[in-house]
Design an enzyme around this catalytic site. Structure first.
Site, PDB file in Angstrom:
ATOM      1  N   LYS A   1      37.961  10.762  18.154  1.00  0.00           N
ATOM      2  CA  LYS A   1      36.816  10.092  17.696  1.00  0.00           C
ATOM      3  C   LYS A   1      36.107   9.272  18.742  1.00  0.00           C
ATOM      4  O   LYS A   1      36.953   8.615  19.518  1.00  0.00           O
ATOM      5  CB  LYS A   1      37.271   9.268  16.567  1.00  0.00           C
ATOM      6  CG  LYS A   1      38.095   8.081  16.812  1.00  0.00           C
ATOM      7  CD  LYS A   1      37.535   6.825  17.267  1.00  0.00           C
ATOM      8  CE  LYS A   1      38.400   5.811  17.513  1.00  0.00           C
ATOM      9  NZ  LYS A   1      38.030   4.494  18.015  1.00  0.00           N
TER      10      LYS A   1
ATOM     11  N   ASP B   1      42.890   2.768  12.514  1.00  0.00           N
ATOM     12  CA  ASP B   1      42.058   4.250  12.801  1.00  0.00           C
ATOM     13  C   ASP B   1      42.690   5.476  12.300  1.00  0.00           C
ATOM     14  O   ASP B   1      42.260   6.717  12.904  1.00  0.00           O
ATOM     15  CB  ASP B   1      42.035   4.264  14.323  1.00  0.00           C
ATOM     16  CG  ASP B   1      41.245   3.535  15.034  1.00  0.00           C
ATOM     17  OD1 ASP B   1      40.464   2.777  14.324  1.00  0.00           O
ATOM     18  OD2 ASP B   1      41.252   3.494  16.231  1.00  0.00           O
TER      19      ASP B   1
HETATM   20  O1  C5P Z   1      45.956  -1.178  12.818  1.00  0.00           O
HETATM   21  P1  C5P Z   1      46.353  -0.927  14.061  1.00  0.00           P
HETATM   22  O2  C5P Z   1      47.908  -0.821  14.158  1.00  0.00           O
HETATM   23  O3  C5P Z   1      45.627  -0.104  14.872  1.00  0.00           O
HETATM   24  O4  C5P Z   1      46.384  -2.270  14.933  1.00  0.00           O
HETATM   25  C1  C5P Z   1      46.920  -2.768  15.906  1.00  0.00           C
HETATM   26  C2  C5P Z   1      46.526  -4.240  16.252  1.00  0.00           C
HETATM   27  O5  C5P Z   1      45.173  -4.426  16.523  1.00  0.00           O
HETATM   28  C3  C5P Z   1      46.586  -5.244  14.924  1.00  0.00           C
HETATM   29  O6  C5P Z   1      48.007  -5.767  14.792  1.00  0.00           O
HETATM   30  C4  C5P Z   1      45.844  -6.375  15.347  1.00  0.00           C
HETATM   31  O7  C5P Z   1      46.378  -7.353  16.289  1.00  0.00           O
HETATM   32  C5  C5P Z   1      44.771  -5.733  16.086  1.00  0.00           C
HETATM   33  N1  C5P Z   1      43.575  -5.210  15.196  1.00  0.00           N
HETATM   34  C6  C5P Z   1      42.757  -6.172  14.822  1.00  0.00           C
HETATM   35  N2  C5P Z   1      41.737  -5.929  13.966  1.00  0.00           N
HETATM   36  C7  C5P Z   1      41.321  -4.834  13.544  1.00  0.00           C
HETATM   37  C8  C5P Z   1      42.295  -3.712  13.961  1.00  0.00           C
HETATM   38  C9  C5P Z   1      43.509  -4.040  14.813  1.00  0.00           C
HETATM   39  O8  C5P Z   1      42.812  -7.322  15.145  1.00  0.00           O
HETATM   40  N3  C5P Z   1      40.420  -4.485  12.808  1.00  0.00           N
END
Ligand code: C5P
Length: 345
Positions: free
Chosen positions: A10, A136
């Site tokens: 994406k 994601d």
């Molecule tokens: O959801 P994902 O595992 O991709 O997120 C990894 C980290 O990225 C989260 O633990 C957080 O620290 C950060 N994050 C965030 N805000 C988001 C998505 C991710 O702060 N909208």
């Protein structure tokens, strides 16, 4: 039995970061768009138990830190299935590149397991499982153009946007998304501090530009106005959006993506990532000079993409980037229909 899935990447068409929430995530607003560039994920289930991840690329983790690994347990539980799950990943997408490669791989595993066990999980369950594994992932349950809200996991399908030529430049820089979010927070704190030190409310307003919630509102209004234009056009023409992108300056009917660009979409991550890696600014400039009607960082980067009016223009941009030493490939955006047609081919 084994099932092979194309795990498409994406890009983000605009990404607005809001406030840091008590759960550690940031509110965000973005439009995800799937593209034809992909990894290939093969899933096999044999007798026994456990999980095995195979990938020739040493940068791909083979343990619990891989999102593919983390999605298996909840999916197997929801399917009421057992067995040893073997995942083989043919890696073509950059690792930590902002293209959602790891998330797409994990979602591919979910879809493959459904096929292996010939069972369909309810959409609601799949969205829940995907969101619990990563922000994601859910977008890949929809494909095409997707509005992303919440912390990115709350997804809504957009009317299918026409497929356009796209260049993906992948400078060899790995950027950690959590670190990019943390850098964003530091930027916000220092802007606020500078505004407070400035004393006067008018100076403060100039320095902070706006608060996170102001910016989220602006972004929401831009998306809403664009969407309303799309649906009005659909009502006027009485048909679904289709066809190819046309030259600059033509009307909304032929060119919904150009219309979106005209709303002034931006990726907030550029404000923290570009100062750290100025070479990325140069890559964006090359894409713009080569005729991209829009160029931007994807997610937290380091991928920079450019959207082009023709495949020929995209091919010329790839040649320019490669000459300047930046790895780049030409591809296209994928409509929802194309995404689902090609996923199991
Ligand atoms: O959801 P994902 O595992 O991709 O997120 C990894 C980290 O990225 C989260 O633990 C957080 O620290 C950060 N994050 C965030 N805000 C988001 C998505 C991710 O702060 N909208």
């Amino acid at each position: 039995m084994s099932v092979t899935v194309r795990s498409f990447a994406k890009i983000n068409l605009g990404l607005c970061i809001g406030s840091l929430r008590p759960d550690g995530f940031h509110d965000l607003r973005t439009i995800y768009q799937t593209i034809a560039l992909h990894d290939v994920v093969r899933v096999e289930v044999t007798r026994g138990g456990g999980i095995e991840i195979r990938c020739k690329d040493p940068r791909v983790p083979k343990d619990q830190s891989n999102t593919c690994y983390r999605i298996i347990e909840p999916v197997m539980a929801a399917l009421g299935a057992r067995g040893r799950v073997i995942i083989e990943i043919e890696k073509k997408l950059p690792v930590q590149g902002g293209l959602g490669g790891g998330s797409a791989n994990a979602l591919a595993v979910l879809l493959a397991l459904e096929r292996v066990f010939k069972k369909h999980l309810p959409d609601d369950d799949k969205l829940r499982i995907a969101a619990a594994v990563g922000s994601d992932l859910p977008l890949f349950l929809l494909g095409g153009g997707v509005l992303g809200l919440g912390h990115g996991e709350e997804v809504y399908p957009l009317p299918d946007l026409p497929s356009v030529a796209c260049v993906i430049a992948t400078p060899e820089i790995s950027i950690s998304t959590p670190k990019a979010f943390a850098d964003w927070d530091s930027l916000e704190v220092s802007a606020k501090g500078a505004a407070e030190r400035a004393g006067s409310p008018s100076k403060a307003a100039k320095l902070t530009a706006s608060t996170p919630s102001d910016r989220m509102l602006v972004c929401g209004r831009r998306f809403s106005a664009w969407l309303s234009g799309l649906s009005q056009n659909k009502i006027r023409t009485g048909k679904a959006l289709s066809g190819v992108l046309v030259a600059r300056g033509r009307g909304r009917a032929e060119n919904p993506l150009l219309d979106l660009v005209r709303t002034g979409i931006e990726n907030d991550f550029e404000r923290v990532v570009f100062p750290q890696y100025p070479e990325l600014i140069k890559v964006k400039r090359v894409l713009e000079e080569a005729g991209a009607f829009y160029a931007s960082l994807s997610g937290s980067g380091s991928t920079i993409y450019g959207l082009f009016a023709s495949r020929a223009a995209a091919a010329r941009a790839v040649a320019r980037l490669r000459k300047a030493g930046t790895p780049a490939v030409a591809t296209t955006t994928l409509t929802r229909q194309q995404y689902w047609k090609k996923i199991f081919d």
